[in-house]
Design an enzyme around this catalytic site. Sequence first.
Site, short mmCIF file in Angstrom:
data_model
loop_
_atom_site.label_atom_id
_atom_site.label_comp_id
_atom_site.label_asym_id
_atom_site.label_seq_id
_atom_site.Cartn_x
_atom_site.Cartn_y
_atom_site.Cartn_z
N GLU A 187 0.86 -1.19 0.00
CA GLU A 187 0.00 0.00 0.00
C GLU A 187 0.89 1.24 0.00
O GLU A 187 1.88 1.31 0.74
CB GLU A 187 -0.91 -0.02 1.23
CG GLU A 187 -1.84 1.20 1.33
CD GLU A 187 -2.74 1.08 2.56
OE1 GLU A 187 -3.17 -0.05 2.89
OE2 GLU A 187 -2.99 2.12 3.21
N GLU A 208 -3.03 11.20 3.71
CA GLU A 208 -4.16 10.95 4.60
C GLU A 208 -4.29 12.13 5.55
O GLU A 208 -3.31 12.58 6.14
CB GLU A 208 -3.96 9.65 5.40
CG GLU A 208 -3.98 8.40 4.54
CD GLU A 208 -3.84 7.13 5.37
OE1 GLU A 208 -4.86 6.51 5.71
OE2 GLU A 208 -2.68 6.78 5.69
#
Length: 271
Positions: free
Chosen positions: A147, A152
């Site tokens: 990932e 974020e």
Amino acid sequence: MKKKWIILFSTFLCLGCLAKKKISEQPKTTAADFQLVWQDDFNGSVIDTIKWSRITEGAPDWKNYMTTDDQVYEVADGYLYLKGLVNTDTQTDPRPYLTGGVWTRDKFNFTYGKVEVRAKMESAKGSWQAIWLLGRKNDDSWPANGEIDIMEHLNFDNFIHSTIHSSIKSSPSTKTVNVNPGEFNTYGVEWYPNKIVFTINEAPTFTYHKEAGADWRQWPFDRDFHLILSQQLGGAWVGNVDSSQLPVDFVIDYVKYYEYNPSRTTALGSN
């Protein structure tokens, strides 16, 4: 004789200066070139279903309140809006909140290259926006499939997280960078066969390297990934939601993908 030696010495100096000048004027070579091959500027009035799929509810926290319902999606004025809001129809869907997310899974997958996403985020207690790449295996195992979290953003933070996930991580594998989330910034990543470079507004923030002799556990990044844009509410990491601060929007201006094309080194002449 002394005069002749002075002339010869001056000639050598001049030749050296010319040689130095020629070397400095030679074209610079780069490690890689990137060619724009895929993009979405959201100039229409609906989500382009050739490029994107809406994300459905699932088990991980980031999928808790995902829905394909139109009320959490909007394309207008050149922007994609992914919304997080209070669910007003708990008879049809018992979940307290609904959120929107899109991905390119099974529609556009890629290995290496550069991704740029220009976006801004509204803030609320419990809000969690993300731009990320996820690898896929037949068993969808995580974190073994890898990932790459380009960005974020949580709650009212004035910084974002960029993170690598894999079975074995080298250091550094994550970094926080100060931003104004309410303003548009371009969040990016340059993904090479031996390193991953995170950027904000084209400025590098940190680099994750492939270690010498690394296998798939440290470097599961030699195969196809897909792109995800997600708005989520709540969960173990972000914490509780304050429903009085909803709705909250994740606004995306554009998404660009540049294919990775290694440069060819050309002969620059003989000495």
